[in-house]
Design an enzyme around this catalytic site. Structure first.
Site, PDB file in Angstrom:
ATOM      1  N   PRO A  50     -39.683 -52.432  30.131  1.00 33.24           N
ATOM      2  CA  PRO A  50     -39.169 -52.124  28.794  1.00 33.24           C
ATOM      3  C   PRO A  50     -39.871 -50.913  28.193  1.00 33.24           C
ATOM      4  O   PRO A  50     -41.087 -50.793  28.266  1.00 33.24           O
ATOM      5  CB  PRO A  50     -39.454 -53.381  27.977  1.00 33.24           C
ATOM      6  CG  PRO A  50     -40.433 -54.164  28.752  1.00 33.24           C
ATOM      7  CD  PRO A  50     -40.347 -53.733  30.179  1.00 33.24           C
ATOM      8  N   GLU A  51     -39.098 -50.008  27.650  1.00 28.51           N
ATOM      9  CA  GLU A  51     -39.662 -48.867  26.938  1.00 28.51           C
ATOM     10  C   GLU A  51     -39.502 -49.103  25.430  1.00 28.51           C
ATOM     11  O   GLU A  51     -39.007 -50.139  25.000  1.00 28.51           O
ATOM     12  CB  GLU A  51     -38.979 -47.570  27.389  1.00 28.51           C
ATOM     13  CG  GLU A  51     -39.314 -47.222  28.845  1.00 28.51           C
ATOM     14  CD  GLU A  51     -39.129 -45.749  29.160  1.00 28.51           C
ATOM     15  OE1 GLU A  51     -39.030 -44.939  28.229  1.00 28.51           O
ATOM     16  OE2 GLU A  51     -39.085 -45.403  30.350  1.00 28.51           O
TER      17      GLU A  51
END
Ligand SMILES: [Zn+2]
Length: 283
Positions: free
Chosen positions: A2-3
């Site tokens: 996840p960014e």
């Protein structure tokens, strides 16, 4: 992994469920994730009211009325599931417990937050809210890319005198917090800057051009996450993972999307990570 936009989407999904709600019961199923959990974590969480859920870089921070802040990092494979939400925004039934459910928070109104992380690169910690910014994971972080402190003059000044490739500079969390591989590739493509271009060989004007574009790619991704949140009533309550359409990321060999360009997207490896770019459009 996840960014920032995915983490922000998770935060926005959790906030209406958690803010103002009290943790009636906390279940901690193992002593650690990436690092050991803080001492007596379940005890310190139980009975605490979540005043506010905010985000710093890729960390979700829950300020509690006990004077402590709960830090949540999703790591590589961490997932947040919401079930039993009293307001009916998510699935109603609690799912059967799964192998990698490491922390389960039962809230006073019947909602349940489950943190599941098969690879256990995620993290949770508790620290005094008053000194949260000095936490070892947060202390050295640069400005938020969507905040006012991330300005054209900041980026130009931060890169002044540096010689590293622009891709490495934008991944440096001290220069700007929370940017990851995907959105750096996308921003460089939109600005026409080659990922291997040395910072010292970029004009201040070209460096400055990255700032609004970085904001734009992140805001578009957050907006896409918001549209996925609206579908959660029918979904399984899992927050934060949605399909983006990227221009270059993951598209090696596919045609460049710039009108009139006949090149394909290329991939190079920089510092162990893939960079995707168009050799014709990005110089
Ligand atoms: Zn191109």
């Amino acid at each position: 992994m996840p960014e920032l936009p995915e983490v922000e989407t998770v935060r926005r999904g959790l906030a209406p469920v958690m803010e103002g709600n009290t943790i009636a019961k906390a279940l901690v199923n193992r002593p650690d994730l990436r690092w050991p959990f803080p001492e007596r974590m379940a005890e310190r969480l139980t009975g605490a009211r979540v005043e506010r859920l905010r985000r710093r870089s890729k960390y979700i921070l829950g300020d509690l009325d006990s004077g402590e802040t709960l830090l949540i990092h999703l790591g590589m494979t961490g997932r947040m599931l919401v079930s039993g939400d009293a307001l009916g925004r998510f699935v109603h039934d609690h799912p059967a417990p799964e192998k990698h459910d490491h922390v389960v928070l039962d809230l006073a109104d019947g909602a349940r937050i489950t943190f599941n992380d098969p690879r256990r690169f995620g993290a949770m910690d508790l620290m005094p809210t008053a000194t949260a910014e000095q936490h070892p994971l947060l202390a050295a972080l640069g400005p938020e890319p969507l905040g006012n402190a991330f300005s054209e003059s900041h980026l130009v000044a931060a890169l002044s005198g540096r010689t590293m490739p622009i891709k490495s500079a934008l991944l440096d969390q001290k220069i700007v917090a929370g940017l990851g591989n995907i959105y750096v590739c996308e921003a460089l493509y939109r600005c026409g800057i080659h990922p291997g271009r040395r910072v010292s060989r970029l004009s201040a004007k070209r460096i400055a051009s990255l700032v609004p574009v970085i904001r734009q790619v992140l805001e578009e991704a957050i907006a896409a996450g918001g549209s996925s949140l609206r579908d959660f009533r029918q979904a399984d309550g899992e927050l934060g993972y949605f399909q983006h359409s990227f221009d270059v990321y993951g598209r090696e060999g596919a045609p460049c999307r710039t009108p009139g360009c006949t090149e394909t997207v290329h991939r190079i490896v920089q510092s162990g990570r893939s960079s995707f770019y168009c050799p014709s459009c990005q110089r």
